[in-house]
Design a protein around this motif. Structure first.
Motif, mmCIF file in Angstrom:
data_model
loop_
_atom_site.group_PDB
_atom_site.id
_atom_site.type_symbol
_atom_site.label_atom_id
_atom_site.label_comp_id
_atom_site.label_asym_id
_atom_site.label_seq_id
_atom_site.Cartn_x
_atom_site.Cartn_y
_atom_site.Cartn_z
ATOM 1 N N HIS A 379 0.804 -1.225 0.000
ATOM 2 C CA HIS A 379 0.000 0.000 0.000
ATOM 3 C C HIS A 379 0.836 1.274 0.000
ATOM 4 O O HIS A 379 0.277 2.369 0.159
ATOM 5 C CB HIS A 379 -0.936 0.009 1.220
ATOM 6 C CG HIS A 379 -2.065 -0.982 1.115
ATOM 7 N ND1 HIS A 379 -1.887 -2.331 1.324
ATOM 8 C CD2 HIS A 379 -3.379 -0.825 0.788
ATOM 9 C CE1 HIS A 379 -3.043 -2.960 1.160
ATOM 10 N NE2 HIS A 379 -3.959 -2.068 0.836
ATOM 11 N N PHE A 380 2.128 1.149 -0.168
ATOM 12 C CA PHE A 380 2.987 2.333 -0.218
ATOM 13 C C PHE A 380 3.902 2.241 -1.440
ATOM 14 O O PHE A 380 4.139 1.163 -1.978
ATOM 15 C CB PHE A 380 3.818 2.465 1.066
ATOM 16 C CG PHE A 380 2.988 2.752 2.286
ATOM 17 C CD1 PHE A 380 2.691 4.052 2.655
ATOM 18 C CD2 PHE A 380 2.480 1.700 3.056
ATOM 19 C CE1 PHE A 380 1.915 4.310 3.778
ATOM 20 C CE2 PHE A 380 1.707 1.954 4.177
ATOM 21 C CZ PHE A 380 1.417 3.264 4.544
ATOM 22 N N ALA A 381 4.425 3.393 -1.851
ATOM 23 C CA ALA A 381 5.224 3.456 -3.068
ATOM 24 C C ALA A 381 6.713 3.303 -2.808
ATOM 25 O O ALA A 381 7.496 3.206 -3.750
ATOM 26 C CB ALA A 381 4.962 4.777 -3.806
ATOM 27 N N THR A 382 7.133 3.301 -1.553
ATOM 28 C CA THR A 382 8.551 3.149 -1.215
ATOM 29 C C THR A 382 8.698 2.109 -0.098
ATOM 30 O O THR A 382 7.732 1.811 0.620
ATOM 31 C CB THR A 382 9.159 4.483 -0.722
ATOM 32 O OG1 THR A 382 8.649 4.771 0.592
ATOM 33 C CG2 THR A 382 8.814 5.624 -1.673
ATOM 34 N N PRO A 383 9.900 1.577 0.082
ATOM 35 C CA PRO A 383 10.120 0.610 1.162
ATOM 36 C C PRO A 383 10.217 1.257 2.547
ATOM 37 O O PRO A 383 10.349 0.528 3.540
ATOM 38 C CB PRO A 383 11.478 -0.026 0.798
ATOM 39 C CG PRO A 383 11.782 0.399 -0.596
ATOM 40 C CD PRO A 383 11.086 1.696 -0.800
ATOM 41 N N LEU A 384 10.150 2.574 2.644
ATOM 42 C CA LEU A 384 10.389 3.264 3.915
ATOM 43 C C LEU A 384 9.477 2.788 5.044
ATOM 44 O O LEU A 384 9.958 2.572 6.167
ATOM 45 C CB LEU A 384 10.282 4.779 3.728
ATOM 46 C CG LEU A 384 10.649 5.644 4.936
ATOM 47 C CD1 LEU A 384 12.077 5.372 5.384
ATOM 48 C CD2 LEU A 384 10.468 7.129 4.612
ATOM 49 N N PRO A 385 8.144 2.627 4.830
ATOM 50 C CA PRO A 385 7.309 2.136 5.934
ATOM 51 C C PRO A 385 7.757 0.770 6.457
ATOM 52 O O PRO A 385 7.732 0.530 7.663
ATOM 53 C CB PRO A 385 5.910 2.077 5.318
ATOM 54 C CG PRO A 385 5.941 3.077 4.213
ATOM 55 C CD PRO A 385 7.327 2.992 3.656
ATOM 56 N N LEU A 386 8.168 -0.105 5.555
ATOM 57 C CA LEU A 386 8.660 -1.410 5.982
ATOM 58 C C LEU A 386 9.967 -1.261 6.756
ATOM 59 O O LEU A 386 10.184 -1.946 7.760
ATOM 60 C CB LEU A 386 8.869 -2.318 4.770
ATOM 61 C CG LEU A 386 9.250 -3.783 5.047
ATOM 62 C CD1 LEU A 386 8.140 -4.482 5.826
ATOM 63 C CD2 LEU A 386 9.527 -4.522 3.742
ATOM 64 N N ASN A 387 10.837 -0.350 6.312
ATOM 65 C CA ASN A 387 12.089 -0.081 7.031
ATOM 66 C C ASN A 387 11.814 0.402 8.452
ATOM 67 O O ASN A 387 12.487 -0.005 9.404
ATOM 68 C CB ASN A 387 12.911 0.977 6.304
ATOM 69 C CG ASN A 387 13.273 0.600 4.883
ATOM 70 O OD1 ASN A 387 13.420 1.465 4.028
ATOM 71 N ND2 ASN A 387 13.392 -0.686 4.603
#
Length: 428
Positions: A379-387
């Motif tokens: 649901h996000f466009a970058t890996p940042l939330p997972l990071n």
């Protein structure tokens, strides 16, 4: 300790922590790997299974999801039973159930029948997972348990990583039912080997004051037990969260193929394997808590780098994302094995109950984290939330050790552990 005449190895009540015999290592790997291998060997056949039964793939997926439920529930049951009745009879009973359920999988005529048989297969097979940890605690002192767990995991991971490939080859050549013929034959072989070669390892104690309820109450009154369990569960949550979100990040966000994702994900598995081998190397001369803190430092360091790459926008290619995740997984191996060792050493005569409670919590919370990771990746466009999620879990893992596990200059010898068993709350 008692056992049949002609056993290949004997149990030393003094537990002098000699290196494990090849037979003992083989038995531990077999009992610990039976259920996971039976899970992963069948995964490649899911699309064909759905087609054969004329069902949606989401329904076929229940042969995996309910298998995971069976693994979790079994650990909550089999661990306490092994404390009460002994490791050997409970283990043999569980593996016998796995054999019967595997036969049921072969002859299942409908998908619901197969799903039910798979649940029973997991319920029986998971006895090896929970009881193997208790057996290691029966045979080895507190500071050697983590190293032994790492050794068993390292050997088992090789077979576990190859099992999906093996399952795909069997299904392509002979059909999906042939997989269960192989699983049944393997389960029979494991059961027979353990019946012939494994003596009872549970040490004799006086009658328990409160039985299962007393053991659970005693464990949950121990801050150290809760701290070690939280540390282990949160460390495993890092694996589940990244595994849930990783495919979406690599395939959807980065536009890479599923095959490429599989290759990169194997690199993190290799780092975890390497971490376990290093843990085996350092365990004999380094305390359990120091090994945990080394692993926590590696986890936090790798997660911080991963987060920094995310903020800077550098981890938009798999190499940046997985290079730092390999650092996390290397440290994760130290944390998982030694936090497990710490938890099952709080009350050694209730090692099965402790192992079961920890395994149940790990599987249940891990399933939630896997779904959460998939949400963050999809649901996000970058890996940042997972990071961010991985970094938060790494910090929470360290916090459980800082605030819950008592720190002392005393060395926790076997004599002190035995003395603490009768105290409320147990102190480690």
């Amino acid at each position: 300790m008692h056992g049949k005449t002609g056993r290949t190895f004997a149990i030393d009540p003094g537990r002098i922590d000699r290196p494990p015999s090849k037979l003992l290592l083989l038995l531990l790997v077999l009992m610990n790997g039976a259920a996971p291998i039976a899970l992963y060997i069948f995964v490649p056949a899911l699309p064909v299974l759905a087609g054969d039964f004329g069902s949606d793939i989401s329904v076929a997926q229940m042969t995996v999801s309910l298998y995971m439920v069976g693994l979790a529930c079994s650990q909550l049951i089999m661990g306490p039973l092994s404390d009460r009745f002994g490791r050997r009879p409970v283990l043999l009973g569980g593996l016998t159930l796995m054999v019967a359920a595997s036969v049921g999988c072969i002859f299942a005529e409908t998908l619901p029948q197969l799903i039910a048989a798979r649940f029973l297969q997991a319920l029986g097979g998971a006895s090896g997972m929970v009881i193997s940890r208790a057996i290691i605690r029966d045979l080895y002192s507190r500071d050697r348990v983590g190293g032994m767990l790492s050794l068993v995991i390292a050997v088992m991971m090789i077979a576990q990583m190859l099992s999906p490939l093996f399952g795909g080859v069997i299904e392509t050549a002979l059909g999906w039912r042939a997989i269960f013929y192989v699983v049944t034959a393997g389960a029979i072989a494991v059961t027979a080997t353990i019946a012939l070669a494994l003596p009872e390892t549970r040490r004799r104690h006086g009658p328990a004051a409160g039985g299962f309820r007393g053991d659970v109450g005693s464990l949950f009154r121990s801050r150290a037990f809760i701290g070690y369990v939280l540390c282990q569960v949160l460390a495993s949550a890092i694996i589940f969260t990244f595994a849930g979100g990783g495919p979406y990040v690599v395939v959807t966000q980065m536009g890479r193929s599923s095959a490429e994702y599989g290759a990169w994900f194997a690199s993190s598995g290799f780092a975890y394997l390497l971490g376990n081998l290093f843990c085996v190397r350092f365990s004999p001369r380094t305390s359990l808590d120091r090994l945990i803190w080394f692993g926590l430092a590696m986890q936090i360091g790798g997660a911080a780098l991963n987060l920094l790459w995310g903020v800077l926008g550098w981890n938009q290619v798999p190499s940046w994302l997985f290079a730092t995740h390999m650092i996390i997984m290397f440290g994760n191996a130290f944390v998982m094995a030694n936090a497990t060792a710490g938890a099952i050493s709080i009350r050694p005569q209730a090692a099965g109950t402790a192992s079961g409670l920890m395994g149940f919590t790990q599987m249940g919370f891990g399933a939630l984290c896997s779904q959460f990771g998939a949400y963050l990746g999809g649901h996000f466009a970058t890996p940042l939330p997972l990071n961010i999620a991985v970094a938060a879990l790494a910090l929470a893992c360290a916090a459980s050790m800082i605030f819950l596990v008592p720190r002392s200059n005393l060395v926790a010898t076997e004599e002190l552990i035995e003395k603490a068993e009768g105290e409320e709350p147990p102190v480690m």
